[in-house]
Design an enzyme around this catalytic site. Structure first.
Site, short mmCIF file in Angstrom:
data_model
loop_
_atom_site.label_atom_id
_atom_site.label_comp_id
_atom_site.label_asym_id
_atom_site.label_seq_id
_atom_site.Cartn_x
_atom_site.Cartn_y
_atom_site.Cartn_z
N HIS A 8 -4.31 3.11 -3.16
CA HIS A 8 -4.41 2.49 -1.83
C HIS A 8 -3.60 1.20 -1.72
O HIS A 8 -2.71 1.10 -0.89
CB HIS A 8 -5.88 2.22 -1.48
CG HIS A 8 -6.06 1.25 -0.35
ND1 HIS A 8 -6.14 1.65 0.95
CD2 HIS A 8 -6.14 -0.12 -0.33
CE1 HIS A 8 -6.27 0.58 1.73
NE2 HIS A 8 -6.27 -0.50 0.97
N GLU A 62 -17.69 -4.93 24.77
CA GLU A 62 -16.79 -6.08 24.85
C GLU A 62 -15.61 -5.95 23.88
O GLU A 62 -14.48 -6.32 24.21
CB GLU A 62 -17.56 -7.38 24.54
CG GLU A 62 -18.64 -7.73 25.55
CD GLU A 62 -19.96 -6.98 25.32
OE1 GLU A 62 -20.07 -6.21 24.33
OE2 GLU A 62 -20.89 -7.16 26.13
N HIS A 122 -28.22 -16.76 25.29
CA HIS A 122 -27.12 -16.63 26.24
C HIS A 122 -26.34 -17.93 26.43
O HIS A 122 -25.30 -17.93 27.07
CB HIS A 122 -27.67 -16.18 27.60
CG HIS A 122 -28.02 -14.73 27.66
ND1 HIS A 122 -28.75 -14.10 26.69
CD2 HIS A 122 -27.72 -13.77 28.58
CE1 HIS A 122 -28.91 -12.83 27.00
NE2 HIS A 122 -28.29 -12.59 28.13
N HIS A 124 0.84 -1.21 0.00
CA HIS A 124 0.00 0.00 0.00
C HIS A 124 0.87 1.25 0.00
O HIS A 124 1.29 1.72 1.05
CB HIS A 124 -0.89 0.00 1.24
CG HIS A 124 -1.75 -1.24 1.36
ND1 HIS A 124 -1.24 -2.45 1.76
CD2 HIS A 124 -3.06 -1.44 1.10
CE1 HIS A 124 -2.22 -3.36 1.77
NE2 HIS A 124 -3.33 -2.76 1.37
C1 LIG Z 1 -11.38 -5.25 9.96
C2 LIG Z 1 -10.87 -5.06 8.58
N1 LIG Z 1 -11.71 -5.08 7.54
C3 LIG Z 1 -11.25 -4.95 6.29
C4 LIG Z 1 -9.92 -4.80 6.03
C5 LIG Z 1 -9.40 -4.70 4.60
N2 LIG Z 1 -8.96 -3.32 4.33
C6 LIG Z 1 -7.69 -2.97 4.43
S1 LIG Z 1 -7.44 -1.35 4.12
C7 LIG Z 1 -9.07 -1.11 3.80
C8 LIG Z 1 -9.58 0.25 3.41
C9 LIG Z 1 -9.12 1.22 4.39
O1 LIG Z 1 -9.48 2.50 4.03
P1 LIG Z 1 -8.85 3.69 4.84
O2 LIG Z 1 -8.82 3.35 6.27
O3 LIG Z 1 -9.54 4.91 4.43
O4 LIG Z 1 -7.35 3.70 4.37
P2 LIG Z 1 -6.70 4.47 3.15
O5 LIG Z 1 -7.04 3.71 1.91
O6 LIG Z 1 -7.26 5.83 3.15
O7 LIG Z 1 -5.27 4.39 3.49
C10 LIG Z 1 -9.78 -2.28 3.96
C11 LIG Z 1 -11.24 -2.41 3.75
C12 LIG Z 1 -9.06 -4.78 7.15
N3 LIG Z 1 -7.75 -4.63 7.03
N4 LIG Z 1 -9.56 -4.86 8.40
#
Ligand SMILES: Cc1ncc(C[n+]2csc(CCOP(=O)(O)OP(=O)(O)O)c2C)c(N)n1
Ligand SMILES: [Mg+2]
Length: 683
Positions: free
Chosen positions: A273, A421, A482, A28
């Site tokens: 990204h 939680e 539960h 990234h």
């Molecule tokens: C819990 C979770 N869900 C999905 C992902 C997959 N994922 C990685 S980065 C991303 C998008 C993140 O967007 P943002 O936080 O805006 O980051 P940017 O592209 O702006 O750096 C996703 C969906 C992950 N890493 N963790």
């Protein structure tokens, strides 16, 4: 290159990130490119961090919650010259992250895995990658700073916690729980930096997200600041200063940025990204930075030195002054003990031993409370939290001084996490990363709500105690919502997590000893709501067998048994009941209590075979939970008495009878299995 040294350093962070992703053909680049100036301003001019002593206890923490931007952190670790620490807490002469490691980004066994891994790369304060987990963990770190500041003095502990979050982190539910908790606790040592770039993987954030983030955080009681341009060092600096001056509220800095900053064709698009820019775009971007277009992994002269001059020099001075203060402190021994995850002498001296009581008995959650209090009174840095089930799960501390952790008494021992939680489990990871010994509790079914934090505690090998009660259909009237069914199997499926389900009060004491002694892995303590007998250990084997995960509790006289009953927790009494009946009928049976599969499986084959002799194929397992996994203990000739449906709402005895959990039913199944085995051996 005619740029000033700081601009040159920022562009070095950017181009290292670009080149590493390009070489790995994976990663990234866009967010490191955009946030390089933010990380640079923070580290160089504000963060109290000594690269030569990256485990200095009072260092400010930097958490990269947007873990996908890992190259940003690796570039910082490399450029700041952070030193590697070995597993004995010794600082080595090696870099935590060399240029070679940067070049090996995302390759097998490199120190630069796809997402930052705590314990693997020195300087990574917590594992991030699951979005939202970093900021949620940062709340626990901020709590730890407050707790230590109150106990040892703010001149020794007053570290700040900075966490960098993206849109994803703030969309995740855990950010709501954690921000709400941090606001309530008035954690003014906590600063979240929100990368407001309007881009996630699918495209523009307005596909799914229109929150008014400023109002949202104001609503939580946070101090909300805005920096309109991630490239504006003076605005960033002013925001950090405002955070440091703020009292009584956590701070959110909303930073407007452009993902893939400087890339002529990819800036502000989702394609910046999560994929390499591509050879041609890399050239164009480097050109835009005024960088040699063909240079790769270039670190211009003076850049590394610039880090030594700034964060290096400031950090060395601060950590040296701190060490001097520590030397003069009456708390030194305790602080060092905590830092090494050691325990005070006599920590277990007051653990009670419980007299046999097979009639009235005692719920294991109730026994646990007595044991927990006996330990916590001796281990001042053990903190007990609950997600609004303090008394139901029996985790209330009741000795003098065990007050609530809250503003005004940050040295409290009891945390009310509220009904959060996910935040609770993850905050415990933050506490543990800062060497506090945390526990949090809820009902076993709702462990699902804390699972992401549990998983990261296991992945990071943190000694967090996850305490769950109401551990089966035996909880009765609250009914199927539960009553846990699949939770035991799913927790057991998690690497590095030991799941302990003790059968009675004395097994609970042993389980607690194991839990507290842990330095490198979490434990799930699984306890009953309902009363269970306290076994007569003069008739049955000692509860110390728990230390091996499983042991022979009752046996046929002389020689191997014909049939083995294996059970955990509240079902061990059923196995014993059946055993007594069968013994009277001349059926030679053995009862194995198996409170912790993982621990048992780690014993040598000789011990395991002595408990479960391979020649005895007639085996019955009894557990009020999903049968999944029991096959390995009962084998092809055995039977599992488990739950294959959800439960029922009714008084507990009726629920247990409905699903066949009575000693008589168990005896019936055992007779069948024994007869089948006998038949097989004679044909
Ligand atoms: C819990 C979770 N869900 C999905 C992902 C997959 N994922 C990685 S980065 C991303 C998008 C993140 O967007 P943002 O936080 O805006 O980051 P940017 O592209 O702006 O750096 C996703 C969906 C992950 N890493 N963790
Ligand atoms: Mg984004």
């Amino acid at each position: 290159m005619s740029q000033d040294i700081d601009q040159l350093a920022i562009n070095t962070i950017r181009t290292l990130s670009i080149d590493a992703v390009e070489k790995a053909n994976s990663g990234h680049p866009g967010t490191p490119m955009a946030l390089a100036p933010v990380a640079y301003e923070l580290w160089q001019n504000h963060l109290r961090y000594d690269p030569a002593d990256p485990i200095w206890p009072n260092r400010d923490r930097f958490v990269l919650s947007a873990g996908h931007a890992s190259m940003l952190l690796y570039s910082m670790l490399f450029l700041a010259g952070v030193r590697k620490v070995d597993s004995d807490y010794k600082i080595t002469d090696e870099p935590a992250c060399s240029l070679h490691e940067v070049e090996e980004f995302r390759q097998l066994h490199s120190r630069t895995p796809g997402h930052p891994e705590y314990r693997w790369t020195t300087g990574v304060e917590t594992t991030t990658g699951p979005l939202g987990q970093g900021i949620a963990t940062s709340v626990g770190m901020a709590l730890a700073s407050k707790w230590q500041g109150e106990r040892f003095g703010a001149d020794l502990f007053d570290f700040d916690v900075y966490a960098l979050a993206g849109d994803g982190c703030l969309m995740e539910g855990v950010s709501h729980e954690s921000a709400s908790l941090a606001g309530h606790l008035k954690l003014d040592n906590l600063c979240w930096m929100y990368d407001n770039n309007h881009i996630t993987i699918d495209g523009a954030t307005d596909l799914a997200y229109d929150d008014d983030v400023l109002s949202r955080f104001e609503g939580y009681g946070w101090n909300v600041l805005r920096v309109g341009d991630a490239n504006d060092a003076s605005l960033l600096s002013r925001a950090f200063e405002e955070f440091k001056a703020e009292t009584g509220r956590p701070t959110l800095i909303v930073i407007d940025s452009h993902i893939g900053w400087g890339s002529p064709n990819k800036q502000d698009t989702e394609s910046a990204h999560g994929e390499p820019l591509g050879e041609e775009e890399v050239r164009l971007t480097k050109k835009a930075y005024g960088w040699p277009e063909d240079a790769q992994f270039l670190v211009p002269d003076g850049v590394r030195e610039r880090f030594d001059e700034k964060i290096g020099a400031r950090g060395a001075e601060l950590s040296a002054a701190w060490k001097q203060k520590l030397d003069g402190s009456a708390h030194k021994a305790e602080i060092e003990m905590m830092q090494h995850r050691e325990l005070p002498d006599g920590w277990d001296a007051a653990i009670p031993s419980f007299d046999a009581d097979e009639d009235k008995g005692l719920a294991t959650r109730k026994a646990s409370n007595k044991i927990q209090n006996a330990i916590a009174e001796q281990v001042p840095w053990m903190i007990s939290g609950s997600a609004d089930l303090t008394d139901s799960t029996s985790v209330r501390l009741n000795f003098d001084g065990a007050v609530n952790f809250e503003p005004g008494s940050f040295n409290g021992r009891q945390i009310h996490f509220g009904i959060r939680e996910h935040a609770a489990a993850t905050a415990c990871n933050g506490l543990s990363l800062c060497k506090i010994k945390p526990l949090w509790s809820t009902y076993l079914t709702f462990s699902d709500y804390g699972r992401p934090g549990i998983r990261l505690s296991a992945l990071m090998e943190l000694p967090v105690i996850h305490l769950f009660t109401h551990d089966s259909i035996g909880l009765g009237e609250d009914g199927p919502t539960h009553q846990p069914i699949e939770q035991l199997a799913s927790l057991r499926a998690m690497p590095h997590l030991d799941v302990m389900r003790p059968a009675d009060a004395n097994e609970t004491a042993e389980a607690w000893r194991i839990a507290v002694e842990r330095t490198h892995n979490p434990i799930a303590l699984v306890l009953t709501r309902q009363t269970v007998p306290i076994f007569d250990r003069s008739r049955y084997a000692s509860a110390q067998g728990v230390r091996k995960g499983g042991y022979v509790l009752a046996d046929a006289e002389g020689g191997d048994p014909d049939v083995i009953l294996i059970a955990t927790g509240s079902e061990v009494q059923l196995a014993l009941g059946a055993h007594e009946t069968l013994t009277g009928e001349g059926i030679r049976s053995r009862v194995v209590s198996l409170p912790c599969w993982e621990l048992f499986d780690r014993q040598d084959a000789e011990y395991r075979d002595s408990v479960l002799p391979p020649g005895v194929g007639a085996r019955v397992a009894i557990e009020e939970a999903s049968p999944q996994g029991w096959e390995r203990y009962v084998g092809p000739g055995g039977e599992i008495i488990g739950m294959t449906t959800f439960g029922q709402s009714a008084p507990f005895a009726d629920v247990e009878a409905e699903f066949g959990f009575t000693a008589d039913k168990v005896a019936e199944v055992v007779r069948e299995v024994a007869a089948r085995a006998a038949g097989n051996s004679t044909t």
